[in-house]
Write an enzyme that holds these catalytic residues in place. Structure first.
Site, short mmCIF file in Angstrom:
data_model
loop_
_atom_site.label_atom_id
_atom_site.label_comp_id
_atom_site.label_asym_id
_atom_site.label_seq_id
_atom_site.Cartn_x
_atom_site.Cartn_y
_atom_site.Cartn_z
CG HIS A 77 -22.41 24.70 50.53
ND1 HIS A 77 -23.15 24.91 51.67
CD2 HIS A 77 -21.11 24.82 50.93
CE1 HIS A 77 -22.35 25.14 52.70
NE2 HIS A 77 -21.10 25.11 52.27
CG HIS B 12 -21.93 29.53 53.06
ND1 HIS B 12 -20.83 29.26 52.26
CD2 HIS B 12 -22.96 28.91 52.48
CE1 HIS B 12 -21.20 28.48 51.26
NE2 HIS B 12 -22.48 28.26 51.36
CD GLU C 16 -27.18 31.27 56.62
OE1 GLU C 16 -27.31 30.75 55.48
OE2 GLU C 16 -28.12 31.81 57.23
CB SER D 16 -25.30 26.99 45.25
OG SER D 16 -25.74 25.78 45.81
#
Ligand code: SF4
Length: 327
Positions: free
Chosen positions: A48, A81, A133, A273
């Site tokens: 992300h 995820h 997720e 991320s």
């Protein structure tokens, strides 16, 4: 033009930025592009972060929402995820050549939930409804999985047998909020079993402890990350809960100068991320507004690495190393 203000400290939290699961997932897309050539399809954002996604798009990755958007038989990566069994089955029906970049720590939560369900437990998943997720984890379990987001949700949970209830958690939650939810679940279902906050991964926990340390000495905390990043959003909340003004900043171009003007200590951290280059650009940008010195907190050392799948460790057939600059 620089503002005429006294020099201020920029303080960087440690650890921050890429975790082992993100390093692996990004490297998997890069290796797939090198070995098989573009296009390579990726279901959902591989991680992300808009900077990561934009860079991989330029290298030839095509991001899709669903596997039905991928041409039959094409090379397709699943994001870090994780995905549900329905997605795996849909990919099978399209005969896609799948490379699964699900983080091994997310996979571990899948296995925990599957094991509880196989032993006849009702499974509660503490996490954010709609997050990729959570959709993946609940979709890896044959029986119905109850998602709990907040302490107040606990009162509304309905189970088949109060003596056989288990919980697992999303990997990127706040350790503090999750501890409160687990306590509420234990009060409501004294026989409940689960991992406490251990499903929250090492990277999330380390970054949360580091932002608390930062919040003690900074007069504003900037968390570099994209709004879609769960772990980056939690860092903003944790810094705010420690009483410090905090903001999510998705790159230097998104900084509101009012957040940093007149400060003496600007704390900066980043989500799991967020590439280091984006943090460096932000620090450099602040340095164009007024003079700064840059310090780093010592923090906890991380030494976690996840192996790439064997098929991506083969010598490349389409090696164009120059097209893949280091992040
Ligand atoms: Fe894996 Fe944790 Fe990184 Fe998520 S944040 S990819 S669970 S290491």
């Amino acid at each position: 033009m620089q503002d005429d203000v006294a020099q201020c400290r920029v303080i960087l939290a440690r650890p921050q930025g890429f975790c082992a699961g993100v390093v692996r997932a990004v490297e998997m897309v890069e290796r797939a592009l090198q070995m098989y050539g573009p296009p390579v399809y990726v279901r959902h954002e591989i991680v992300h972060n808009r900077h990561v996604v934009e860079r991989l798009k330029k290298l030839g990755a095509i991001f899709v929402d669903e596997v039905d958007d991928v041409p039959v038989g094409a090379l397709t990566l699943f994001s870090a995820h994780g995905v549900s069994r329905k997605v795996e089955e849909a990919a099978g029906r399209r005969n896609l050549d799948v490379v699964d970049a699900t983080c091994p720590l997310v996979r571990r939560v899948h296995r925990e939930a599957q094991n509880y369900a196989a032993r006849g437990y009702d499974v509660i998943l503490i996490g954010h409804n709609g997050h990729a997720e959570v959709e993946g984890t609940r979709g890896q379990v044959d029986s119905y999985v109850i998602v709990v987001e907040t302490v107040s949700d606990v009162a509304n949970v309905s189970v088949n047998d109060e003596s056989k209830v288990a919980f697992v958690t999303q990997t990127t939650l706040s350790v503090f909020d999750t501890g409160e939810i687990v306590a509420a679940l234990r009060k409501r279902f004294p026989a409940i079993v689960g991992p406490d906050t251990r499903d929250i991964c090492y990277a999330t926990q380390n970054r949360q402890m580091a932002v608390l340390e930062l919040a003690r000495i900074a007069d504003v905390v900037l968390v570099v990350g994209s709004p879609s990043s769960s772990n980056a959003s939690r860092l903003v909340e944790i810094a705010a809960s420690a009483g410090v003004e905090s903001h999510l900043v998705d790159g230097a171009d998104r900084l509101d100068p009012a957040w940093v003007r007149g400060r003496t200590a600007i704390g900066i951290t980043s989500g799991a991320s967020t590439p280091e280059s984006v943090v460096n650009d932000l620090v450099a940008h602040i340095g164009t507004l007024f003079p700064v010195t840059v310090d780093e907190l010592p923090g906890k050392k991380e030494n976690v690495h996840f192996r790439l799948p064997d098929r991506l460790l083969q010598p490349s057939r389409h090696l164009e190393a120059a097209a893949f600059p280091a992040e």
